[in-house]
Scaffold this active site. Sequence first.
Site, PDB file in Angstrom:
ATOM      1  N   ASP A  29     -49.059   4.655  -5.188  1.00  0.00           N
ATOM      2  CA  ASP A  29     -48.570   5.068  -3.870  1.00  0.00           C
ATOM      3  C   ASP A  29     -47.597   6.242  -3.975  1.00  0.00           C
ATOM      4  OD1 ASP A  29     -46.817   3.393  -5.177  1.00  0.00           O
ATOM      5  OD2 ASP A  29     -46.439   2.080  -3.456  1.00  0.00           O
ATOM      6  N   HIS A  33     -42.322   2.194  -4.917  1.00  0.00           N
ATOM      7  CA  HIS A  33     -41.285   1.250  -4.515  1.00  0.00           C
ATOM      8  C   HIS A  33     -40.697   0.549  -5.746  1.00  0.00           C
ATOM      9  CE1 HIS A  33     -44.069   1.616  -1.051  1.00  0.00           C
ATOM     10  NE2 HIS A  33     -42.929   1.770  -0.409  1.00  0.00           N
ATOM     11  N   ASP A  58     -44.724   2.571  -9.688  1.00  0.00           N
ATOM     12  CA  ASP A  58     -44.967   2.442  -8.252  1.00  0.00           C
ATOM     13  C   ASP A  58     -43.885   3.206  -7.475  1.00  0.00           C
ATOM     14  OD1 ASP A  58     -46.609   0.215  -6.413  1.00  0.00           O
ATOM     15  OD2 ASP A  58     -44.716   0.842  -5.520  1.00  0.00           O
ATOM     16  N   HIS A 108     -42.771  -6.988  -6.656  1.00  0.00           N
ATOM     17  CA  HIS A 108     -41.653  -7.341  -5.772  1.00  0.00           C
ATOM     18  C   HIS A 108     -41.303  -8.828  -5.827  1.00  0.00           C
ATOM     19  CE1 HIS A 108     -41.396  -3.385  -4.063  1.00  0.00           C
ATOM     20  NE2 HIS A 108     -42.610  -3.430  -3.563  1.00  0.00           N
TER      21      HIS A 108
END
Length: 343
Positions: free
Chosen positions: A285, A198, A196, A160
């Site tokens: 995740d 996200h 991931d 991120h």
Amino acid sequence: MKTVHSPLHAGHAGQLELTAGRLLPGFEVPERAEIIKARIEAVGLGPILAPTAQTLDVATRVHRPDYVDFLARAWDLWIAAGYEGPALPFVWPTRGLRDDLRPDKITALLGYYSFDGGSAFVAGTWGAIESSYAAALTAADLVASGERGAYALCRPPGHHAGVRAAGGYCYLNNAACAATRLRDAGAARVAILDVDFHHGNGTQEIFWTRGDVAVVNLHGDPATEYPYFLGAADERGVGPGEGFNLNLPMAAGADWAIWGEALTTGLSAIRAWGVDALVVSLGVDTWEGDPISHFRLKTSDYPRIGAAIAALGLPTVFVQEGGYAVAAIGDNAVGVLEGFEGR
């Protein structure tokens, strides 16, 4: 497969995060890395190495140098200003405000150099950031030197983190730094595959205008999932980077049938780009029991991911990202690595 890991990650502990109007203990905890490490040892994946010492040269080419300097000094500035407890931002230079004026006060600098309230600083944060970055570069060096694959057990994660912004538990973009090191070592084109839950918004931003590092993201639909403001399917890159950014967003509830099809699409794009090396942003995740994510992959699916990646036949650096079901993270993350190894 060799793993690179530093115990300094444990200094980044006790941090807080601002989530949905609540100030909560951070989901990104030291136990994540320790459970993965224990699983690596239990299955005999291979040796666990300490990262080699690294300069910040790669970091300051991937990120703005003033941002990297801020990360190194943030905690000292916080303490010098008389504050206590984890350092978190509370104001950001968003729409209608100027982002070209760098403030002097630490409370403002925290917002200037972040995009959310999820990446706090505590006394050991910079040591953890620096060691995580060193692990990623060391793993890239192993692969550049002839290893088929290597695993950087990074904590904190990095995907991120953008050119000038921390967020989503991330500070330096470890995967972007690993890809840069592979380019420096002679790879004409590198791909980053982000699995991931996200979207890796920082990785996309860093390479948005470049064609030498292609980026594939498999992730939750930004209409409903963090980080919300990037990750749509129509984002393809610009200039030399046009066509080298592929987003594959999926609705909440995606299981292997859906997710696996997206993986096949992403791997096909990587083949078509003709890359020389691969970096995998390894978030797990996507697991059905993750407390902050909404896909439904099962533990038995993760070796399939590793095997599909191995079929590319590329030198591959795995860089640990998310995964917040702490008890299951070892089985899931190491499952990908075992699948890659053909176990």
